[in-house]
Design a protein around this motif. Sequence first.
Motif, PDB file in Angstrom:
ATOM      1  N   GLY A   1      -8.164   8.425   3.585  1.00 54.09           N
ATOM      2  CA  GLY A   1      -7.103   8.399   2.577  1.00 54.09           C
ATOM      3  C   GLY A   1      -7.043   9.684   1.782  1.00 54.09           C
ATOM      4  O   GLY A   1      -5.961  10.183   1.452  1.00 54.09           O
TER       5      GLY A   1
ATOM      6  N   PHE B   1     -12.698   4.851   5.327  1.00 48.10           N
ATOM      7  CA  PHE B   1     -11.281   4.666   4.992  1.00 48.10           C
ATOM      8  C   PHE B   1     -10.908   5.497   3.764  1.00 48.10           C
ATOM      9  O   PHE B   1      -9.828   6.087   3.703  1.00 48.10           O
ATOM     10  CB  PHE B   1     -10.972   3.192   4.752  1.00 48.10           C
TER      11      PHE B   1
ATOM     12  N   THR C   1      -3.475   7.409  -2.221  1.00 49.74           N
ATOM     13  CA  THR C   1      -3.816   7.288  -0.807  1.00 49.74           C
ATOM     14  C   THR C   1      -5.304   6.983  -0.610  1.00 49.74           C
ATOM     15  O   THR C   1      -5.659   6.184   0.263  1.00 49.74           O
ATOM     16  CB  THR C   1      -3.440   8.560  -0.024  1.00 49.74           C
ATOM     17  N   THR C   2      -6.170   7.576  -1.427  1.00 51.43           N
ATOM     18  CA  THR C   2      -7.604   7.321  -1.298  1.00 51.43           C
ATOM     19  C   THR C   2      -7.938   5.872  -1.628  1.00 51.43           C
ATOM     20  O   THR C   2      -8.623   5.177  -0.860  1.00 51.43           O
ATOM     21  CB  THR C   2      -8.403   8.260  -2.220  1.00 51.43           C
TER      22      THR C   2
ATOM     23  N   ALA D   1      -6.335   3.341   0.927  1.00 51.16           N
ATOM     24  CA  ALA D   1      -7.082   3.240   2.186  1.00 51.16           C
ATOM     25  C   ALA D   1      -8.419   2.547   1.965  1.00 51.16           C
ATOM     26  O   ALA D   1      -8.859   1.753   2.802  1.00 51.16           O
ATOM     27  CB  ALA D   1      -7.299   4.634   2.774  1.00 51.16           C
ATOM     28  N   TYR D   2      -9.067   2.811   0.840  1.00 49.74           N
ATOM     29  CA  TYR D   2     -10.352   2.168   0.525  1.00 49.74           C
ATOM     30  C   TYR D   2     -10.199   0.649   0.472  1.00 49.74           C
ATOM     31  O   TYR D   2     -11.013  -0.084   1.010  1.00 49.74           O
ATOM     32  CB  TYR D   2     -10.880   2.703  -0.803  1.00 49.74           C
TER      33      TYR D   2
END
Length: 80
Positions: free
Chosen positions: A53, A49, A30-31, A34-35
């Motif tokens: 995330g 972002f 998720t990190t 989103a990045y």
Amino acid sequence: MNKEKQMVEIWGDIVEIKSLVMSIIISGITTMGAYFLAPSNNKTKQLFFGLVGAVLGFVISALLIKPKRIILLEEELKKK
């Protein structure tokens, strides 16, 4: 057959290895996902972002992985 779950101590807390690895994978996906959704020319949005995330990964992990602790209150121990 009752398999003994593998546990490890991290920062003074005992956790199940399978749950730990699963939460690390969820948070990482998720990190980084989103990045990479942020515009590549804007470092501030990439940071924001990525943080969103990471929080999203934490929330998903908290919902999917339930605590496995058994807490006994002192009063209950005295009654037994």
